[in-house]
Motif scaffolding. Structure first.
Motif, PDB file in Angstrom:
ATOM      1  N   THR A  96       0.795  -1.128  -0.036  1.00  0.00           N
ATOM      2  CA  THR A  96      -0.048   0.176  -0.034  1.00  0.00           C
ATOM      3  C   THR A  96       0.820   1.089  -0.092  1.00  0.00           C
ATOM      4  O   THR A  96       1.848   1.376   0.841  1.00  0.00           O
ATOM      5  N   ASN A  97       0.817   2.151  -0.884  1.00  0.00           N
ATOM      6  CA  ASN A  97       1.446   3.259  -1.081  1.00  0.00           C
ATOM      7  C   ASN A  97       0.706   4.460  -1.130  1.00  0.00           C
ATOM      8  O   ASN A  97      -0.537   4.456  -1.805  1.00  0.00           O
ATOM      9  N   LEU A  98       1.179   5.604  -1.173  1.00  0.00           N
ATOM     10  CA  LEU A  98       0.338   6.681  -1.312  1.00  0.00           C
ATOM     11  C   LEU A  98       0.562   7.018  -3.035  1.00  0.00           C
ATOM     12  O   LEU A  98       1.376   6.877  -3.713  1.00  0.00           O
ATOM     13  N   ARG A  99      -0.830   7.312  -3.406  1.00  0.00           N
ATOM     14  CA  ARG A  99      -0.794   7.345  -5.005  1.00  0.00           C
ATOM     15  C   ARG A  99       0.222   8.583  -5.677  1.00  0.00           C
ATOM     16  O   ARG A  99       0.886   8.325  -6.460  1.00  0.00           O
ATOM     17  N   LYS A 100       0.598   9.547  -4.621  1.00  0.00           N
ATOM     18  CA  LYS A 100       1.233  10.819  -5.230  1.00  0.00           C
ATOM     19  C   LYS A 100       2.624  10.298  -5.143  1.00  0.00           C
ATOM     20  O   LYS A 100       3.666  10.714  -6.005  1.00  0.00           O
ATOM     21  N   ASP A 101       3.161   9.299  -4.600  1.00  0.00           N
ATOM     22  CA  ASP A 101       4.439   8.688  -4.416  1.00  0.00           C
ATOM     23  C   ASP A 101       4.805   7.743  -5.808  1.00  0.00           C
ATOM     24  O   ASP A 101       5.793   7.613  -6.223  1.00  0.00           O
ATOM     25  N   VAL A 102       3.514   7.068  -6.169  1.00  0.00           N
ATOM     26  CA  VAL A 102       3.689   6.209  -7.570  1.00  0.00           C
ATOM     27  C   VAL A 102       3.550   7.136  -8.651  1.00  0.00           C
ATOM     28  O   VAL A 102       4.435   7.024  -9.670  1.00  0.00           O
ATOM     29  N   ASP A 103       2.714   8.082  -8.720  1.00  0.00           N
ATOM     30  CA  ASP A 103       2.399   8.978  -9.879  1.00  0.00           C
ATOM     31  C   ASP A 103       2.158  10.297  -9.465  1.00  0.00           C
ATOM     32  O   ASP A 103       1.024  10.769  -9.210  1.00  0.00           O
ATOM     33  N   TRP A 104       3.101  10.964  -9.463  1.00  0.00           N
ATOM     34  CA  TRP A 104       3.193  12.494  -8.731  1.00  0.00           C
ATOM     35  C   TRP A 104       2.553  13.548  -9.559  1.00  0.00           C
ATOM     36  O   TRP A 104       2.139  14.615  -9.213  1.00  0.00           O
ATOM     37  N   ASN A 105       2.647  13.170 -10.812  1.00  0.00           N
ATOM     38  CA  ASN A 105       2.069  14.018 -11.960  1.00  0.00           C
ATOM     39  C   ASN A 105       0.592  14.176 -11.783  1.00  0.00           C
ATOM     40  O   ASN A 105       0.045  15.017 -12.326  1.00  0.00           O
ATOM     41  N   THR A 106      -0.191  13.069 -11.503  1.00  0.00           N
ATOM     42  CA  THR A 106      -1.590  12.891 -11.260  1.00  0.00           C
ATOM     43  C   THR A 106      -1.989  13.297 -10.137  1.00  0.00           C
ATOM     44  O   THR A 106      -3.212  14.104  -9.982  1.00  0.00           O
ATOM     45  N   TYR A 107      -1.452  12.643  -9.059  1.00  0.00           N
ATOM     46  CA  TYR A 107      -2.313  12.826  -7.763  1.00  0.00           C
ATOM     47  C   TYR A 107      -1.355  13.571  -6.890  1.00  0.00           C
ATOM     48  O   TYR A 107      -0.064  13.453  -6.785  1.00  0.00           O
ATOM     49  N   THR A 108      -2.081  14.410  -6.023  1.00  0.00           N
ATOM     50  CA  THR A 108      -1.270  15.326  -5.148  1.00  0.00           C
ATOM     51  C   THR A 108      -1.792  15.231  -3.721  1.00  0.00           C
ATOM     52  O   THR A 108      -1.261  15.683  -2.536  1.00  0.00           O
ATOM     53  N   ASP A 109      -2.901  14.697  -3.590  1.00  0.00           N
ATOM     54  CA  ASP A 109      -3.544  14.134  -2.300  1.00  0.00           C
ATOM     55  C   ASP A 109      -2.975  13.085  -1.609  1.00  0.00           C
ATOM     56  O   ASP A 109      -1.894  12.491  -1.857  1.00  0.00           O
ATOM     57  N   GLU A 110      -3.506  12.584  -0.185  1.00  0.00           N
ATOM     58  CA  GLU A 110      -2.778  11.709   0.535  1.00  0.00           C
ATOM     59  C   GLU A 110      -3.524  10.444   0.353  1.00  0.00           C
ATOM     60  O   GLU A 110      -3.652   9.452   1.265  1.00  0.00           O
ATOM     61  N   SER A 111      -4.320  10.081  -0.865  1.00  0.00           N
ATOM     62  CA  SER A 111      -5.075   8.900  -1.074  1.00  0.00           C
ATOM     63  C   SER A 111      -4.097   7.619  -1.142  1.00  0.00           C
ATOM     64  O   SER A 111      -2.954   7.894  -1.680  1.00  0.00           O
ATOM     65  N   THR A 112      -4.652   6.692  -1.046  1.00  0.00           N
ATOM     66  CA  THR A 112      -3.625   5.595  -1.055  1.00  0.00           C
ATOM     67  C   THR A 112      -4.081   4.291  -2.035  1.00  0.00           C
ATOM     68  O   THR A 112      -5.230   4.456  -2.550  1.00  0.00           O
ATOM     69  N   GLN A 113      -3.011   3.249  -2.596  1.00  0.00           N
ATOM     70  CA  GLN A 113      -3.525   2.347  -3.500  1.00  0.00           C
ATOM     71  C   GLN A 113      -2.789   1.284  -2.910  1.00  0.00           C
ATOM     72  O   GLN A 113      -1.741   1.223  -2.522  1.00  0.00           O
ATOM     73  N   THR A 114      -3.722  -0.009  -3.064  1.00  0.00           N
ATOM     74  CA  THR A 114      -3.053  -1.151  -2.649  1.00  0.00           C
ATOM     75  C   THR A 114      -3.028  -2.235  -4.018  1.00  0.00           C
ATOM     76  O   THR A 114      -3.895  -2.246  -4.659  1.00  0.00           O
ATOM     77  N   GLU A 115      -1.714  -2.557  -4.062  1.00  0.00           N
ATOM     78  CA  GLU A 115      -1.381  -3.409  -5.191  1.00  0.00           C
ATOM     79  C   GLU A 115      -0.700  -4.655  -4.926  1.00  0.00           C
ATOM     80  O   GLU A 115      -0.012  -4.612  -3.891  1.00  0.00           O
ATOM     81  N   THR A 116      -0.613  -5.741  -5.682  1.00  0.00           N
ATOM     82  CA  THR A 116       0.232  -6.921  -5.626  1.00  0.00           C
ATOM     83  C   THR A 116       1.331  -6.815  -6.732  1.00  0.00           C
ATOM     84  O   THR A 116       1.111  -6.617  -7.724  1.00  0.00           O
ATOM     85  N   LEU A 117       2.674  -6.902  -6.119  1.00  0.00           N
ATOM     86  CA  LEU A 117       3.614  -6.924  -6.763  1.00  0.00           C
ATOM     87  C   LEU A 117       4.476  -8.182  -6.896  1.00  0.00           C
ATOM     88  O   LEU A 117       4.917  -8.841  -5.808  1.00  0.00           O
ATOM     89  N   GLY A 118       4.701  -8.419  -8.205  1.00  0.00           N
ATOM     90  CA  GLY A 118       5.383  -9.899  -8.208  1.00  0.00           C
ATOM     91  C   GLY A 118       7.005  -9.669  -8.929  1.00  0.00           C
ATOM     92  O   GLY A 118       7.031  -8.816  -9.723  1.00  0.00           O
ATOM     93  N   THR A 119       7.910 -10.441  -8.204  1.00  0.00           N
ATOM     94  CA  THR A 119       9.243 -10.014  -8.725  1.00  0.00           C
ATOM     95  C   THR A 119       9.794 -11.389  -8.968  1.00  0.00           C
ATOM     96  O   THR A 119       9.699 -12.225  -8.051  1.00  0.00           O
ATOM     97  N   ILE A 120      10.481 -11.646  -9.857  1.00  0.00           N
ATOM     98  CA  ILE A 120      11.438 -12.995 -10.266  1.00  0.00           C
ATOM     99  C   ILE A 120      12.870 -12.298 -10.362  1.00  0.00           C
ATOM    100  O   ILE A 120      13.249 -11.409 -11.073  1.00  0.00           O
ATOM    101  N   TYR A 121      13.742 -13.011  -9.837  1.00  0.00           N
ATOM    102  CA  TYR A 121      15.095 -12.758  -9.930  1.00  0.00           C
ATOM    103  C   TYR A 121      16.231 -13.822  -9.728  1.00  0.00           C
ATOM    104  O   TYR A 121      15.754 -14.521  -9.063  1.00  0.00           O
ATOM    105  N   PHE A 122      17.581 -13.550 -10.067  1.00  0.00           N
ATOM    106  CA  PHE A 122      18.630 -14.634  -9.602  1.00  0.00           C
ATOM    107  C   PHE A 122      19.319 -13.690  -8.547  1.00  0.00           C
ATOM    108  O   PHE A 122      19.492 -12.535  -8.497  1.00  0.00           O
ATOM    109  N   ASP A 123      19.494 -14.496  -7.518  1.00  0.00           N
ATOM    110  CA  ASP A 123      20.195 -14.077  -6.385  1.00  0.00           C
ATOM    111  C   ASP A 123      21.723 -14.699  -6.439  1.00  0.00           C
ATOM    112  O   ASP A 123      21.989 -15.903  -6.255  1.00  0.00           O
TER     113      ASP A 123
END
Length: 185
Positions: A96-123
């Protein structure tokens, strides 16, 4: 050293000569990181097995032949083929992140968004010496197609020779050679 080869329906990714003399920080190569479809617990599968869970905490899968990763939108599916049956890490978490931290061009308020993030990588771990990786990206490849087809045509991928770079032989007899370039920072 990194080399990328583009064919009709595949992208071959090869990295070699991964070195770091540091016992405090691990070296990782990110294969993909993306937002997954909301509420979809099976957005990632490894070797045809859906990982039906909300969260996966940096789990290592040994002997990985292929991974399928669903995106948020229809058609944003990707398959990843590992010709060496690699050790691949998967991380899946809800954030869960502040929308303005993800897309600061569109959002300026303190609203949040919750997303599922998937990552695959070599360690590559701590202090890697001459670590390498190779995999094939199969854009738009659906999990059921990967299961039915098994693995892509037999790739003969070499990247062990530091002087010559990476050589790829594709089933259609397309030969490519990459000359290594060393970057110093």
């Amino acid at each position: 050293r990194k080399s990328y080869f583009f064919f009709d329906d595949e992208l071959v990714m090869i990295g070699s000569g991964i070195n770091l003399n540091d016992s405090q920080n691990k070296v990782e190569t990110t294969i993909d990181q993306r937002m997954l479809k909301r509420g979809d617990v099976d957005g990632i599968s490894v070797n045809g097995e859906n990982l039906n869970t909300d969260n996966i905490d940096n789990k290592t899968f040994e002997g990985t032949s292929y991974i399928h990763l669903k995106g948020r939108e229809e058609g944003s599916q990707f398959g990843y083929y590992f010709p060496d049956k690699s050790s691949v890490n998967v991380d899946k978490r809800t954030t869960t992140n502040l929308r303005k931290d993800v897309d600061w061009n569109t959002y300026t308020d303190e609203s949040t968004q919750t997303e599922t993030l998937g990552t695959i990588y070599f360690d590559h771990g701590l202090n890697p010496e001459n670590a390498s990786y190779k995999y094939v990206i199969l854009p738009g490849n659906y999990n059921n197609i990967m299961i039915e087809a098994g693995t892509p045509a037999d790739y003969d991928v070499f990247n062990k020779c530091a002087e010559l770079g990476a050589k790829v032989i594709e089933p259609g007899k397309v030969y490519q050679m990459a000359t290594p370039v060393t970057l110093t920072f």
